[in-house]
Design a protein around this motif. Structure first.
Motif, PDB file in Angstrom:
ATOM      1  N   SER A 176       0.823  -1.214   0.000  1.00 58.51           N
ATOM      2  CA  SER A 176       0.000   0.000   0.000  1.00 58.51           C
ATOM      3  C   SER A 176       0.856   1.263   0.000  1.00 58.51           C
ATOM      4  CB  SER A 176      -0.931   0.007   1.216  1.00 58.51           C
ATOM      5  OG  SER A 176      -0.222   0.290   2.417  1.00 58.51           O
ATOM      6  N   ARG A 177       2.107   1.155   0.447  1.00 57.85           N
ATOM      7  CA  ARG A 177       3.026   2.300   0.467  1.00 57.85           C
ATOM      8  C   ARG A 177       4.003   2.256  -0.706  1.00 57.85           C
ATOM      9  NH1 ARG A 177       3.686   4.870   5.512  1.00 57.85           N
ATOM     10  NH2 ARG A 177       1.797   4.629   6.740  1.00 57.85           N
ATOM     11  N   ALA A 178       3.732   1.428  -1.691  1.00 62.33           N
ATOM     12  CA  ALA A 178       4.692   1.207  -2.778  1.00 62.33           C
ATOM     13  C   ALA A 178       5.114   2.502  -3.445  1.00 62.33           C
ATOM     14  CB  ALA A 178       4.111   0.228  -3.801  1.00 62.33           C
ATOM     15  N   ALA A 179       4.157   3.338  -3.803  1.00 60.17           N
ATOM     16  CA  ALA A 179       4.491   4.587  -4.495  1.00 60.17           C
ATOM     17  C   ALA A 179       5.316   5.505  -3.594  1.00 60.17           C
ATOM     18  CB  ALA A 179       3.217   5.282  -4.954  1.00 60.17           C
ATOM     19  N   GLU A 180       4.931   5.595  -2.336  1.00 60.68           N
ATOM     20  CA  GLU A 180       5.623   6.475  -1.387  1.00 60.68           C
ATOM     21  C   GLU A 180       7.055   6.026  -1.136  1.00 60.68           C
ATOM     22  OE1 GLU A 180       5.258   7.592   3.378  1.00 60.68           O
ATOM     23  OE2 GLU A 180       3.593   6.588   2.345  1.00 60.68           O
ATOM     24  N   TRP A 181       7.264   4.702  -1.070  1.00 60.00           N
ATOM     25  CA  TRP A 181       8.581   4.167  -0.722  1.00 60.00           C
ATOM     26  C   TRP A 181       9.386   3.739  -1.944  1.00 60.00           C
ATOM     27  CZ3 TRP A 181       6.614   0.522   3.776  1.00 60.00           C
ATOM     28  CH2 TRP A 181       6.261   1.324   4.880  1.00 60.00           C
ATOM     29  N   GLY A 182       8.893   3.980  -3.142  1.00 62.78           N
ATOM     30  CA  GLY A 182       9.637   3.622  -4.350  1.00 62.78           C
ATOM     31  C   GLY A 182       9.767   2.137  -4.555  1.00 62.78           C
ATOM     32  N   ILE A 183       8.685   1.398  -4.289  1.00 67.65           N
ATOM     33  CA  ILE A 183       8.701  -0.068  -4.333  1.00 67.65           C
ATOM     34  C   ILE A 183       7.804  -0.568  -5.455  1.00 67.65           C
ATOM     35  CG2 ILE A 183       7.886  -2.110  -3.055  1.00 67.65           C
ATOM     36  CD1 ILE A 183       8.829  -0.685  -0.496  1.00 67.65           C
ATOM     37  N   ASP A 184       8.238  -1.614  -6.129  1.00 71.13           N
ATOM     38  CA  ASP A 184       7.416  -2.321  -7.108  1.00 71.13           C
ATOM     39  C   ASP A 184       6.584  -3.349  -6.344  1.00 71.13           C
ATOM     40  OD1 ASP A 184       6.304  -3.959  -9.041  1.00 71.13           O
ATOM     41  OD2 ASP A 184       8.172  -4.278 -10.143  1.00 71.13           O
ATOM     42  N   PRO A 185       5.251  -3.211  -6.296  1.00 72.65           N
ATOM     43  CA  PRO A 185       4.438  -4.137  -5.490  1.00 72.65           C
ATOM     44  C   PRO A 185       4.479  -5.571  -5.969  1.00 72.65           C
ATOM     45  CG  PRO A 185       3.046  -2.726  -6.846  1.00 72.65           C
ATOM     46  CD  PRO A 185       4.439  -2.172  -6.951  1.00 72.65           C
ATOM     47  N   ASP A 186       5.022  -5.806  -7.163  1.00 72.11           N
ATOM     48  CA  ASP A 186       5.143  -7.174  -7.674  1.00 72.11           C
ATOM     49  C   ASP A 186       6.507  -7.791  -7.403  1.00 72.11           C
ATOM     50  OD1 ASP A 186       2.536  -7.185  -8.746  1.00 72.11           O
ATOM     51  OD2 ASP A 186       3.233  -6.144 -10.548  1.00 72.11           O
ATOM     52  N   ARG A 187       7.349  -7.081  -6.637  1.00 73.62           N
ATOM     53  CA  ARG A 187       8.678  -7.608  -6.278  1.00 73.62           C
ATOM     54  C   ARG A 187       8.921  -7.427  -4.777  1.00 73.62           C
ATOM     55  NH1 ARG A 187      13.167  -4.929  -9.034  1.00 73.62           N
ATOM     56  NH2 ARG A 187      11.802  -3.203  -9.642  1.00 73.62           N
ATOM     57  N   VAL A 188       7.966  -7.918  -4.003  1.00 68.81           N
ATOM     58  CA  VAL A 188       8.061  -7.821  -2.540  1.00 68.81           C
ATOM     59  C   VAL A 188       8.191  -9.232  -1.971  1.00 68.81           C
ATOM     60  CG1 VAL A 188       6.989  -7.025  -0.411  1.00 68.81           C
ATOM     61  CG2 VAL A 188       6.654  -5.731  -2.536  1.00 68.81           C
ATOM     62  N   GLY A 189       9.353  -9.545  -1.428  1.00 72.32           N
ATOM     63  CA  GLY A 189       9.590 -10.869  -0.884  1.00 72.32           C
ATOM     64  C   GLY A 189       9.699 -10.855   0.621  1.00 72.32           C
ATOM     65  N   MET A 190      10.050 -12.015   1.175  1.00 75.87           N
ATOM     66  CA  MET A 190      10.271 -12.152   2.609  1.00 75.87           C
ATOM     67  C   MET A 190      11.615 -12.816   2.850  1.00 75.87           C
ATOM     68  SD  MET A 190       6.615 -13.206   4.346  1.00 75.87           S
ATOM     69  CE  MET A 190       5.792 -11.881   5.257  1.00 75.87           C
ATOM     70  N   PHE A 191      12.287 -12.380   3.900  1.00 75.83           N
ATOM     71  CA  PHE A 191      13.556 -12.949   4.323  1.00 75.83           C
ATOM     72  C   PHE A 191      13.377 -13.374   5.772  1.00 75.83           C
ATOM     73  CE2 PHE A 191      18.352 -12.696   3.718  1.00 75.83           C
ATOM     74  CZ  PHE A 191      18.677 -13.255   4.951  1.00 75.83           C
ATOM     75  N   GLY A 192      13.359 -14.693   6.023  1.00 77.65           N
ATOM     76  CA  GLY A 192      13.151 -15.184   7.368  1.00 77.65           C
ATOM     77  C   GLY A 192      14.371 -15.882   7.907  1.00 77.65           C
ATOM     78  N   THR A 193      14.770 -15.525   9.124  1.00 75.41           N
ATOM     79  CA  THR A 193      15.859 -16.191   9.820  1.00 75.41           C
ATOM     80  C   THR A 193      15.274 -17.078  10.911  1.00 75.41           C
ATOM     81  OG1 THR A 193      17.436 -14.413   9.383  1.00 75.41           O
ATOM     82  CG2 THR A 193      17.915 -15.846  11.243  1.00 75.41           C
ATOM     83  N   SER A 194      15.702 -18.340  10.964  1.00 71.19           N
ATOM     84  CA  SER A 194      15.243 -19.275  11.978  1.00 71.19           C
ATOM     85  C   SER A 194      13.709 -19.301  11.989  1.00 71.19           C
ATOM     86  CB  SER A 194      15.844 -18.897  13.339  1.00 71.19           C
ATOM     87  OG  SER A 194      15.627 -19.908  14.288  1.00 71.19           O
ATOM     88  N   ALA A 195      13.076 -19.038  13.141  1.00 67.66           N
ATOM     89  CA  ALA A 195      11.609 -19.085  13.195  1.00 67.66           C
ATOM     90  C   ALA A 195      10.974 -18.086  12.235  1.00 67.66           C
ATOM     91  CB  ALA A 195      11.130 -18.818  14.622  1.00 67.66           C
ATOM     92  N   GLY A 196      11.708 -17.037  11.867  1.00 71.81           N
ATOM     93  CA  GLY A 196      11.189 -16.096  10.880  1.00 71.81           C
ATOM     94  C   GLY A 196      10.919 -16.764   9.548  1.00 71.81           C
ATOM     95  N   GLY A 197      11.734 -17.805   9.212  1.00 66.05           N
ATOM     96  CA  GLY A 197      11.449 -18.576   8.008  1.00 66.05           C
ATOM     97  C   GLY A 197      10.121 -19.277   8.118  1.00 66.05           C
ATOM     98  N   GLY A 198       9.816 -19.823   9.311  1.00 72.65           N
ATOM     99  CA  GLY A 198       8.526 -20.466   9.513  1.00 72.65           C
ATOM    100  C   GLY A 198       7.376 -19.495   9.340  1.00 72.65           C
ATOM    101  N   VAL A 199       7.555 -18.248   9.781  1.00 72.92           N
ATOM    102  CA  VAL A 199       6.522 -17.225   9.599  1.00 72.92           C
ATOM    103  C   VAL A 199       6.360 -16.903   8.116  1.00 72.92           C
ATOM    104  CG1 VAL A 199       5.857 -14.853  10.143  1.00 72.92           C
ATOM    105  CG2 VAL A 199       6.914 -16.281  11.903  1.00 72.92           C
ATOM    106  N   ALA A 200       7.471 -16.833   7.379  1.00 70.18           N
ATOM    107  CA  ALA A 200       7.396 -16.566   5.939  1.00 70.18           C
ATOM    108  C   ALA A 200       6.632 -17.668   5.211  1.00 70.18           C
ATOM    109  CB  ALA A 200       8.802 -16.421   5.352  1.00 70.18           C
ATOM    110  N   PHE A 201       6.945 -18.928   5.531  1.00 70.14           N
ATOM    111  CA  PHE A 201       6.253 -20.031   4.861  1.00 70.14           C
ATOM    112  C   PHE A 201       4.793 -20.122   5.301  1.00 70.14           C
ATOM    113  CE2 PHE A 201      10.717 -21.514   4.421  1.00 70.14           C
ATOM    114  CZ  PHE A 201      10.751 -21.514   3.027  1.00 70.14           C
ATOM    115  N   GLY A 202       4.506 -19.763   6.537  1.00 67.55           N
ATOM    116  CA  GLY A 202       3.113 -19.704   6.973  1.00 67.55           C
ATOM    117  C   GLY A 202       2.343 -18.630   6.235  1.00 67.55           C
TER     118      GLY A 202
END
Length: 308
Positions: free
Chosen positions: A183-209
């Motif tokens: 929703s902030r893509a235009a404001e933050w200079g982000i392409d909304p179709d290139r938004v990924g997740m980077f999870g470390t340890s349990a953060g990976g589990g949150v990403a896959f969830g």
């Protein structure tokens, strides 16, 4: 640590996060994920506890999720973005110097990074004191118990209802974070179709969830997992995101779970890359895998900026 060193350490940590002279992390700001109390944890009562660590901090009892936004300099911005999910076994958010190294590397190559402080298990002061007590000097290396991996699920406590609820709420936070970033893509200079997740340890589990929830506008376009396996049963989605998986040779169920994910993806001819390093306790930092991650993002057309 004496008083002088403590003061210098505090100043360095502040510089890392806030001072304009720290160019790679200069454009940070923080905002709450939800307008009001986070739905589902309104009755949680344990207060937030923050423990300083070398180059960062550990956060216990996260009840009100926040986003820390690190935008690259405008002349470097590529449009790619990553929602970063710290690790900590769903019991703490470990946000140390290794995380800031990764943010700096990604910012330097034009990638916006949004760190999600997702909800974690409620812990009493006594439980936190035990968790933060130093290990005895004579302690040997940590041994990881073996477990049978089914459907790439490497959750060590699958029958714990309290942790299962924490995972559900953390996954809801992941979905809300992706929606907010887009929703902030235009404001933050982000392409909304290139938004990924980077999870470390349990953060990976949150990403896959978050991926498995499959809600429109709230799924990652790609996933990077730094020894962060799935914490629930996985099926390869119809629009499976590309995976970049990193782990250590001797990390027990974590390694086995990520190998299982890799095998599931390639069996369906989906994009996945797995790196297993025989360098214990080193995969958290981008020294080994950072350059290859950037190359992989370019190959997958997730990053458009040409290498220097």
């Amino acid at each position: 640590m004496n008083l002088r060193k403590a003061i210098l350490h505090s100043l360095c940590a502040a510089c890392l996060a806030f001072l304009p002279s720290c160019a790679a992390l200069a454009q940070q700001h923080t905002l709450n994920l939800y307008d009001g109390p986070a739905p589902g944890s309104q009755d949680w009562s344990e207060p937030l506890v923050v423990h300083p660590t070398d180059g960062g901090e550990d956060r216990y009892n996260t009840t009100q999720p926040r986003l820390q936004v690190f935008l690259p300099e405008p002349d470097l911005a590529d449009g790619a973005a990553i929602v970063m999910l710290p690790g900590g076994g769903l019991r703490v958010l470990s946000m140390g110097g290794d995380m800031h190294e990764t943010i700096a590397l990604l910012n330097e190559h034009g990638v916006a990074v949004v760190v999600l402080e997702y909800r974690t298990l409620q812990r009493t002061p006594e439980e936190i004191a035990r968790a933060t007590a130093p290990r005895p000097p004579a302690s040997g290396p940590i041994e990881f118990p073996s477990m049978e991996i089914r459907n790439a699920n490497a959750n060590p406590s699958p029958d714990d209802p309290v942790l299962s609820e924490v995972l559900r709420l953390a996954t809801a936070d992941g979905q809300a974070a992706l929606r907010l970033v887009r929703s902030r893509a235009a404001e933050w200079g982000i392409d909304p179709d290139r938004v990924g997740m980077f999870g470390t340890s349990a953060g990976g589990g949150v990403a896959f969830g978050t991926m498995m929830a499959g809600e429109e506008g709230a799924t990652p376009d790609f996933i990077v997992s730094n020894f962060g396996p799935a914490l629930q049963d996985i099926a390869v989605p119809e629009d499976a995101p590309p995976l970049f998986l990193i782990t250590e040779s001797w990390h027990g169920p974590v390694t086995d779970g990520l190998v299982a994910l890799f095998q599931m993806w390639i069996a369906e001819r989906e994009n996945a890359e797995l790196h297993v390093y025989d360098v214990p306790n080193f995969t958290m930092t981008p020294d080994l895998w950072g350059d290859r991650l950037l190359e992989w993002m370019r190959e997958r057309e997730l990053l458009e900026t040409a290498p220097e």
